[in-house]
Write an enzyme that holds these catalytic residues in place. Sequence first.
Site, PDB file in Angstrom:
ATOM      1  N   ASP A 161      45.490  33.210  44.953  1.00 13.21           N
ATOM      2  CA  ASP A 161      46.371  32.611  44.280  1.00 13.21           C
ATOM      3  C   ASP A 161      46.181  32.871  42.554  1.00 13.21           C
ATOM      4  O   ASP A 161      46.993  32.451  42.198  1.00 13.21           O
ATOM      5  CB  ASP A 161      47.366  31.909  44.634  1.00 13.21           C
ATOM      6  CG  ASP A 161      46.077  30.832  44.720  1.00 13.21           C
ATOM      7  OD1 ASP A 161      44.935  31.035  44.560  1.00 13.21           O
ATOM      8  OD2 ASP A 161      46.414  29.226  45.210  1.00 13.21           O
ATOM      9  N   CYS A 188      42.098  31.056  43.087  1.00 13.32           N
ATOM     10  CA  CYS A 188      40.480  30.542  44.728  1.00 13.32           C
ATOM     11  C   CYS A 188      39.222  30.169  43.991  1.00 13.32           C
ATOM     12  O   CYS A 188      38.886  29.605  44.620  1.00 13.32           O
ATOM     13  CB  CYS A 188      40.635  32.345  45.410  1.00 13.32           C
ATOM     14  SG  CYS A 188      40.247  33.406  43.935  1.00 13.32           S
ATOM     15  N   HIS A 247      38.885  38.016  43.353  1.00 13.24           N
ATOM     16  CA  HIS A 247      39.063  37.724  44.128  1.00 13.24           C
ATOM     17  C   HIS A 247      38.038  36.613  44.627  1.00 13.24           C
ATOM     18  O   HIS A 247      36.795  37.425  45.366  1.00 13.24           O
ATOM     19  CB  HIS A 247      40.447  37.640  45.708  1.00 13.24           C
ATOM     20  CG  HIS A 247      39.879  37.060  46.699  1.00 13.24           C
ATOM     21  ND1 HIS A 247      40.919  35.742  46.723  1.00 13.24           N
ATOM     22  CD2 HIS A 247      39.796  36.670  48.295  1.00 13.24           C
ATOM     23  CE1 HIS A 247      41.060  34.761  47.559  1.00 13.24           C
ATOM     24  NE2 HIS A 247      40.362  35.911  48.709  1.00 13.24           N
TER      25      HIS A 247
END
EC number: 3.4.19.12
Length: 271
Positions: A88, A91, A265
């Site tokens: 989101d 992270c 991510h």
Amino acid sequence: MAAEEPQQQKQEPLGSDSEGVNCLAYDEAIMAQQDRIQQEIAVQNPLVSERLELSVLYKEYAEDDNIYQQKIKDLHKKYSYIRKTRPDGNCFYRAFGFSHLEALLDDSKELQRFKAVSAKSKEDLVSQGFTEFTIEDFHNTFMDLIEQVEKQTSVADLLASFNDQSTSDYLVVYLRLLTSGYLQRESKFFEHFIEGGRTVKEFCQQEVEPMCKESDHIHIIALAQALSVSIQVEYMDRGEGGTTNPHIFPEGSEPKVYLLYRPGHYDILYK
């Protein structure tokens, strides 16, 4: 009788109110779509997952995706488990926060050092010009989590706290503020790494403090330095070579937190 001329539809001039309404409707449609995507991500991914066997990564890529399959195999030589975080944009901070607090359950000496630094951090931010009233609740939540660890909470209860949206987001906000504060304190050093002709303060206001903004090297360096916690990131992408690329922030330090980075991510790694 002459045929009636078809009535021409009156056209609105460019830049009219109707054009503005259309643009607004388009913007709202995009926002609604983004909200739906975020809701789908939220349903499918907890903010922080249970600890999983690292082998789950193999299933995320096609069997004939030799680059990633080989790099996961290499990663498996160094790590055994992974804990995933929700993709989101927050992270990195969530992964860092959980990983270090979980480790502090078994390191009372580092816990006391970390607690002292964290307690003083609000005062440091206020002295830089951050408004105490604005940051107080976020700092309180951060300290509450540290005190939860000090009381020897279980990993399951710590995980539950990190999966409580408001608690978890307040922690992220405070870690973002700490990152921003450090970047601005050391602006003479960091200004050389910021693109687009922006000042360090502008960069922080646009790329560090807002929620859901992704993190890069500069964010990691700043947070690691702000809290004196060494972070090792294993970079895994489609670059050549069958190994992940480890980077330690700051260089030469002894890592306390281990993270896996795949484009856009971060997840938590365990030996």
